[in-house]
Design a protein around this motif. Structure first.
Motif, PDB file in Angstrom:
ATOM      1  N   PHE A 312      43.733  74.179  33.346  1.00 49.75           N
ATOM      2  CA  PHE A 312      42.669  73.844  34.468  1.00 49.75           C
ATOM      3  C   PHE A 312      43.389  73.991  35.675  1.00 49.75           C
ATOM      4  O   PHE A 312      44.453  73.713  35.989  1.00 49.75           O
ATOM      5  CB  PHE A 312      41.984  72.422  34.056  1.00 49.75           C
ATOM      6  N   GLY A 313      42.341  74.773  36.614  1.00 46.94           N
ATOM      7  CA  GLY A 313      42.788  74.819  38.171  1.00 46.94           C
ATOM      8  C   GLY A 313      43.089  75.837  38.450  1.00 46.94           C
ATOM      9  O   GLY A 313      42.783  77.079  37.904  1.00 46.94           O
ATOM     10  N   LYS A 314      43.897  76.258  39.626  1.00 45.59           N
ATOM     11  CA  LYS A 314      44.213  77.495  40.417  1.00 45.59           C
ATOM     12  C   LYS A 314      45.026  78.249  39.364  1.00 45.59           C
ATOM     13  O   LYS A 314      46.047  77.900  38.771  1.00 45.59           O
ATOM     14  CB  LYS A 314      45.075  77.054  41.571  1.00 45.59           C
ATOM     15  N   ARG A 315      45.103  79.559  39.252  1.00 44.61           N
ATOM     16  CA  ARG A 315      45.913  80.434  38.603  1.00 44.61           C
ATOM     17  C   ARG A 315      45.753  81.887  39.060  1.00 44.61           C
ATOM     18  O   ARG A 315      44.523  82.166  39.853  1.00 44.61           O
ATOM     19  CB  ARG A 315      45.205  80.326  37.281  1.00 44.61           C
ATOM     20  N   LYS A 316      46.441  82.761  38.545  1.00 47.78           N
ATOM     21  CA  LYS A 316      46.275  83.988  39.108  1.00 47.78           C
ATOM     22  C   LYS A 316      45.514  84.901  38.066  1.00 47.78           C
ATOM     23  O   LYS A 316      45.489  84.518  36.738  1.00 47.78           O
ATOM     24  CB  LYS A 316      47.594  84.856  39.015  1.00 47.78           C
ATOM     25  N   SER A 317      44.301  85.499  38.526  1.00 45.36           N
ATOM     26  CA  SER A 317      43.234  86.018  37.821  1.00 45.36           C
ATOM     27  C   SER A 317      43.894  87.000  36.819  1.00 45.36           C
ATOM     28  O   SER A 317      44.404  87.943  37.055  1.00 45.36           O
ATOM     29  CB  SER A 317      42.549  86.987  38.661  1.00 45.36           C
ATOM     30  N   PRO A 318      43.568  86.926  35.265  1.00 44.52           N
ATOM     31  CA  PRO A 318      44.204  87.460  34.358  1.00 44.52           C
ATOM     32  C   PRO A 318      43.598  89.097  34.124  1.00 44.52           C
ATOM     33  O   PRO A 318      44.364  90.096  33.654  1.00 44.52           O
ATOM     34  CB  PRO A 318      44.011  86.896  32.996  1.00 44.52           C
ATOM     35  N   THR A 319      42.312  89.163  34.579  1.00 42.68           N
ATOM     36  CA  THR A 319      41.747  90.540  34.423  1.00 42.68           C
ATOM     37  C   THR A 319      40.721  90.577  35.539  1.00 42.68           C
ATOM     38  O   THR A 319      40.413  89.560  36.280  1.00 42.68           O
ATOM     39  CB  THR A 319      41.148  90.601  32.856  1.00 42.68           C
TER      40      THR A 319
END
Length: 425
Positions: A312-319
């Motif tokens: 959950f939360g901030k992450r690098k967009s996977p696609t």
């Protein structure tokens, strides 16, 4: 006894006064469950329209891709035709050069033939004017038989040479003339081929112009549909906020009613205690009420797997299209694995979204709901009542997804919260 009754009435008066002055009870929400249901229906209709718009965009993008491929094919064909035209122009130029060179040779052959013909005419004219006596004298003046034969052969050779050379020059001239005629025919054929190729170019260019206009039109439609989809998305978010507000108001109303009932129950118990207990001591005129707020833990929604691949939360967009602010957790599982309801409740949404794919939202009451996205198959419909642990869908990879998994989210009072605070594998 009279004094005890006065105390009971005083207690009831204080309880009712407290209820009347309570700020919670003075603000009764106007929203009802029917209003929430109506708002959810409207949201569902918006999502359906958004889905139709997204499907239209997808169809237009397919048409755009096909048109772009066709335009590319036409461009390639135009280049091929231009190469053919250039090659034909070079061949025509080469043929013209050969024709010019042959014309020069023909002119020289014609001059040689004329010269040979003129020489032969002079000899014939000389023989005619002098008669046969000249040749006869030439033969009679020979001093020996050998010289006679030589002179006779000489006269014959001169005539034979004249005829041979004339025939040779005539044949050369005719051969060169034939070559020139053949070259001119070949040039005319090449010119015709060039004309036909240029006509093909014109047709392909016309078609290419039409396809480019069609491509521009498709791009414009995609732009319009994308703006329309964005508008639907904004409307859906606004509707979600409205639903969350209504649910909060209903929850507030339920809390107010619960508080009112608790106060009434406390007053009733106090009255009952006054009637049945005539020997109440000074400290026993009040009542103690214990309110327990039970919080049921949620079940793990994917029995087949406990592996979380994205938290959950901030992450690098996977696609492309996926959010960089992850509002749930991703649980990796094979396609077709069971997805179960984390708790009992009512299915508020069971539909398809361009980004979430097939997804389900279950409302558990008290402002709590759970979300299950990217399903391969939905096994429930909006309005269904489900139990905790009931299979409601199957794991898949629909919508914006990089592989088979379940996106599980928890909403509390209209806001997404960390599911890890509610569930664990």
């Amino acid at each position: 006894m009279k004094k005890q009754g006065l105390k009971i009435r005083a207690a009831l008066f204080l309880v009712m006064a407290a209820l009347a002055s309570s700020p919670v009870l003075t603000s009764v929400a106007a929203a009802t469950k029917k209003d929430v249901s109506s708002a959810k229906d409207k949201k569902s209709a918006l999502e359906q329209e958004k889905m139709k718009t997204e499907e239209a965009i997808k169809s237009l993008q397919g048409l755009k891709s096909n048109t772009e491929s066709y335009v590319k094919e036409l461009d390639t064909k135009m280049n091929d035709l231009q190469s053919q035209v250039t090659k034909l122009e070079n061949n025509i130029s080469s043929k013209q050069k050969s024709i010019d060179e042959t014309a020069v040779k023909l002119e020289e052959a014609q001059k040689t033939e004329k010269k040979q013909y003129a020489s032969m005419k002079m000899r014939i004219k000389y023989m005619y004017e002098k008669g046969d006596s000249s040749y006869l004298n030439l033969l009679l003046e020979a001093r020996s038989l050998s010289e006679l034969l030589n002179r006779a052969e000489y006269v014959s050779k001169i005539s034979e040479y004249d005829r041979k050379m004339l025939d040779q020059y005539v044949a050369t001239k005719e051969s060169i003339a034939d070559s020139k005629k053949k070259l001119e025919t070949e040039k005319a054929e090449l010119q015709e081929m060039k004309t036909q190729t240029e006509a093909k170019q014109d047709s392909v260019q016309l078609l290419l112009n039409e396809k480019n206009k069609e491509l521009q039109n498709v791009n414009a439609q995609i732009g319009e549909k994308s703006a329309q989809a964005k508008a639907y998305e904004d409307d859906i978010k606004a509707q979600e906020a409205k639903i969350a507000q209504m649910e909060a108001e209903i929850k507030k109303k339920e809390a107010e009613e619960a508080a009112k009932k608790a106060a009434e129950e406390a007053a009733r118990k106090a009255a009952a205690a006054g009637k049945t207990n005539n020997s109440t001591t000074k400290g026993n005129t009040g009542s103690t009420t214990t309110t327990s707020t039970g919080s049921s833990s949620l079940r793990w929604p994917c029995p087949a797997s406990g592996r979380i691949t994205s938290g959950f939360g901030k992450r690098k967009s996977p696609t492309a299209g996926a959010s960089s602010n992850h509002k749930g957790i991703d649980i990796s599982a094979s396609t077709g694995s069971s997805i179960v309801a984390a708790a009992g409740g009512t299915v508020s949404i069971a539909t398809y979204s361009y980004s979430a794919g097939n997804y389900v939202v279950v409302n558990h009451g008290n402002g709590l709901s759970t979300v299950y996205m990217h399903c391969s198959q939905l096994l429930v419909s909006a309005g269904d009542t489900v139990k905790a642990g009931q299979t409601i869908a199957k794991v898949g990879s629909t919508g914006y997804s990089t592989g088979s998994h379940l996106h599980f989210a928890v909403r509390k009072n209209g806001s997404y919260v960390n599911p890890s605070s509610y569930v664990s594998p």
